[in-house]
Design an enzyme around this catalytic site. Structure first.
Site, PDB file in Angstrom:
ATOM      1  N   GLU A 168      33.526  43.087  48.712  1.00 32.05           N
ATOM      2  CA  GLU A 168      34.809  42.989  47.996  1.00 32.05           C
ATOM      3  C   GLU A 168      35.478  44.355  48.158  1.00 32.05           C
ATOM      4  O   GLU A 168      36.486  44.493  48.837  1.00 32.05           O
ATOM      5  CB  GLU A 168      34.559  42.647  46.516  1.00 32.05           C
ATOM      6  CG  GLU A 168      35.840  42.601  45.675  1.00 32.05           C
ATOM      7  CD  GLU A 168      35.587  42.371  44.175  1.00 32.05           C
ATOM      8  OE1 GLU A 168      34.427  42.487  43.722  1.00 32.05           O
ATOM      9  OE2 GLU A 168      36.565  42.091  43.450  1.00 32.05           O
TER      10      GLU A 168
ATOM     11  N   ASP B 165      38.906  35.593  38.157  1.00 31.34           N
ATOM     12  CA  ASP B 165      39.109  35.829  36.716  1.00 31.34           C
ATOM     13  C   ASP B 165      40.566  35.493  36.382  1.00 31.34           C
ATOM     14  O   ASP B 165      41.379  36.394  36.159  1.00 31.34           O
ATOM     15  CB  ASP B 165      38.827  37.302  36.391  1.00 31.34           C
ATOM     16  CG  ASP B 165      37.418  37.715  36.783  1.00 31.34           C
ATOM     17  OD1 ASP B 165      36.476  37.385  36.049  1.00 31.34           O
ATOM     18  OD2 ASP B 165      37.263  38.341  37.851  1.00 31.34           O
TER      19      ASP B 165
HETATM   20  N1  HPA Z   1      33.807  41.491  41.211  1.00 30.42           N
HETATM   21  C1  HPA Z   1      32.731  41.964  40.609  1.00 30.42           C
HETATM   22  N2  HPA Z   1      32.400  41.660  39.362  1.00 30.42           N
HETATM   23  C2  HPA Z   1      33.188  40.835  38.686  1.00 30.42           C
HETATM   24  C3  HPA Z   1      34.325  40.307  39.270  1.00 30.42           C
HETATM   25  C4  HPA Z   1      34.645  40.649  40.600  1.00 30.42           C
HETATM   26  O1  HPA Z   1      35.635  40.216  41.207  1.00 30.42           O
HETATM   27  N3  HPA Z   1      34.898  39.525  38.326  1.00 30.42           N
HETATM   28  C5  HPA Z   1      34.107  39.570  37.229  1.00 30.42           C
HETATM   29  N4  HPA Z   1      33.068  40.368  37.453  1.00 30.42           N
HETATM   30 ZN    ZN Z   2      34.001  37.579  41.129  1.00 27.15          ZN
END
Ligand code: HPA
Ligand code: ZN
Length: 330
Positions: free
Chosen positions: A200, A279
């Site tokens: 990510e 989220d």
């Molecule tokens: N990345 C990592 N942890 C998380 C995320 C995310 O996008 N959303 C909620 N916890």
């Molecule tokens: Zn996530």
């Protein structure tokens, strides 16, 4: 209305990357804070929304974990999940695989059982009342240590009938998947399927680690994969699903704009990608908004949108017959 937008709204979809705590809308947050007598640093919904301005994953997580503090009782987790279920109905999500973060709750004194029971009861009711199918995936917080993850895995074993898989989330940088190799090994021995957030914000090596050490069936996000051409080939050949979340990536500044997002490049490279909301209460968009805005900014064709939606079912943990049924509907 635009034909593709209509198609997105009315077509059955699966959602595979959704944190249930990330569906806590500002109005429910305020309501639960009052109900449970919890002090929060916001006087009203506008103040909450104003605070939802993030510069990266870390700045989001700080607010996200703050917000979760209003969740205390089983009824709170039920209400949270039910509110998301109503969104699923609105958005034509027919199957959802939801993450929950028990350490966020247990570490502030909330009982594990009431968390899982609240979420599970709501999903069961949704299945009975309108056929929504679901799986629950428990995530370890990667900024915490291995011992904490082992402890929470032990608590999860009692609820094996409700928890389908194990995942990994929270701050990615400096918390490589290899930190959790042993606890994932135990989870697999106990018959859980595994997934992990990787690539990510973190480097492509973390995607390799998730695949090779954590034996994951899916990578959550994975948008950094193009750093490594060999990895792209591996993801393509094995058709490893990557659960991409476009609006999340913009809000957390993984990409500056949706036009710069690499989802279309991933599709063109033959990768198994689909669209998810991550989220949605924090990133201002449930699944349809993610599809609609991405379609517009990346100029996705109807065929490409269809492929993404079909991929959402192909990549799900549904059984073969259910996958085939939904793919025929699309
Ligand atoms: N990345 C990592 N942890 C998380 C995320 C995310 O996008 N959303 C909620 N916890
Ligand atoms: Zn996530």
């Amino acid at each position: 209305m635009n034909e593709i937008i209509e198609f997105i709204k009315k077509t059955p979809k699966a959602e595979l990357h959704l944190h249930i705590e990330g569906t806590l809308e500002p109005n429910l947050l305020i309501k639960l804070a009052k109900r449970n007598n919890i002090k929060i640093p916001f006087a009203n919904v506008d103040e909450v929304k104003f605070a939802y301005n993030f510069s990266n994953l870390e700045s989001f997580l700080n607010i996200f974990y703050q917000g979760s503090k209003v969740l205390i009782k089983e009824q709170d987790f039920f209400d949270l999940t039910w509110a998301y279920i109503l969104k699923c109905k609105e958005e034509n999500i027919v199957h959802t695989e939801v993450f929950f973060d028990p350490q966020t709750h247990v570490n502030r004194g909330v009982n594990f059982d009431l968390v899982i029971n609240g979420i599970h009861k709501a999903l069961l009711k949704a299945n009975k009342e309108f056929g929504l199918t679901s799986k629950i995936i428990m995530c370890f917080l990667r900024h915490l240590d291995e011992i904490s993850a082992f402890k929470i895995l032990d608590q999860a074993l009692v609820h094996k009938d409700k928890i389908f898989g194990i995942g990994l989330d929270s701050s990615e940088k400096d918390h490589p998947p290899r930190k959790f190799e042993r606890v994932f090994k135990k989870a697999i021995e106990k018959d859980f399927l595994t997934v992990a957030h990787a690539g990510e914000e973190g480097p492509s090596e973390y995607i390799w680690e998730a695949l090779n050490l954590l034996k994951v069936k899916r990578i959550d996000h994975g948008v950094q994969c193009f750093q490594d051409e060999k990895l792209v080939q591996k993801l393509k050949i094995d058709q490893i699903p990557l659960t991409v979340c476009p609006l999340s990536n913009i809000k957390l500044r993984v990409f500056n704009t949706l036009q710069e997002h690499n989802l279309k490049k991933m599709l063109n490279a033959g990768l198994m990608v689909m669209i998810n909301s991550d989220d949605p209460a924090y990133f201002d968009g449930y699944i349809n908004k993610n599809y609609i805005e991405t379609q517009k900014e990346l100029n996705l064709s109807l065929r490409e949108v269809k492929t993404l939606i079909i991929n959402s079912f192909k990549s799900s943990f549904l059984d073969k017959e259910k996958k085939e049924y939904w793919i025929r509907q699309v």
